[in-house]
Design a protein around this motif. Structure first.
Motif: not given
Length: 258
Positions: A1-25
């Motif tokens: 199953m393939e999903l696309i998140d078409t709207h996400s602000h993963l570059y925002s400060n809320e992800f500063n501590k774990d941004r890479t892990a969030v993308v990999k998850n």
């Protein structure tokens, strides 16, 4: 199953501590692509840096969010978009639109920025990603007036009724972005969505905001887009794999990222 998140602000400060892990998850959860709408010149570099780290997963847009449209900076911000769109590859012009929730006094310059960026999208043959809050009528009247065979896009974070949905569908080349609001207990969106053909639907999270149930109260992440897909499958009385297949096709088609 393939999903696309078409709207996400993963570059925002809320992800500063774990941004890479969030993308990999998210990738581990079946999210193959994460589309990043821009906010302003202040966010462009962090967004592009994330896309460089994950070049086949994260895709950038360029645009000026309506909440960042100010009289004192509008010329500078629009010049930034002009410069960026010429030197980097972007999949869309967004996030653009009109927001009358926070500041009604800037309506005129919000309209000016919105129209300018729609014309830019037309010139570069890119889709637009539209933000509306307490402003659906103001925004769609502009889009309807400027609409032609070349213009395409999505009304992101849709929370309207059947009439609003039909006006979007009538534009022909526009989609309706469905996110966490669909899963909220007090939301009537599920009663509206069931009347919309799935060929007009895109999945999104708007992370870090609007976390879908059952994770409300937590920071939203792209991996939670699966919860939106599950709810859509329930609304349409179909299998989640079918929802994934259709919405992924829709996203690839609109943003030309297949």
């Amino acid at each position: 199953m393939e999903l696309i998140d078409t709207h996400s602000h993963l570059y925002s400060n809320e992800f500063n501590k774990d941004r890479t892990a969030v993308v990999k998850n998210a990738m581990s959860a079946g999210v193959s692509k994460i589309l990043l709408p821009n906010i302003s010149s202040k966010s462009t570099k962090k967004m592009l840096d994330l896309c460089k780290e994950f070049p086949n997963t994260c895709y950038p847009m360029i645009g000026l969010h309506p909440c960042d449209v100010k009289k004192e900076n509008i010329n500078e911000e629009l010049e930034h978009i002009d410069t960026e769109i010429k030197k980097n590859k972007y999949i869309a012009v967004g996030e653009i639109g009109i927001d009358l929730y926070w500041d009604k006094s800037t309506l005129d310059i919000q309209k000016e920025a919105f129209i300018y960026q729609i014309n830019l999208a037309k010139n570069y043959k890119l889709p637009i990603v539209i933000h509306v809050r307490n402003s659906f009528i103001e925004a769609i009247e502009i889009v309807e007036k400027m609409n032609d065979s070349e213009l395409k896009g999505v009304f992101h974070c849709f929370t309207g009724g059947e009439k609003e949905a039909q006006r979007i569908v009538d534009l022909e080349n526009f989609y309706i972005g469905i996110g966490g609001v669909l899963t909220f207990k007090n939301s009537n969106l599920k009663d509206v969505v069931k009347f919309i053909d799935t060929r007009h639907i895109l999945l999104e999270t708007d992370a870090p905001y609007l976390t879908p149930s059952p994770n409300r109260g937590k920071r939203n992440e792209s991996k939670y887009v699966i919860d939106v897909a599950k709810k859509l499958a329930e609304v349409y009385n179909t299998d989640i794999n079918e929802i994934a297949k259709i919405t992924t096709h829709n996203a690839n088609l609109l943003f030309n990222i297949s």
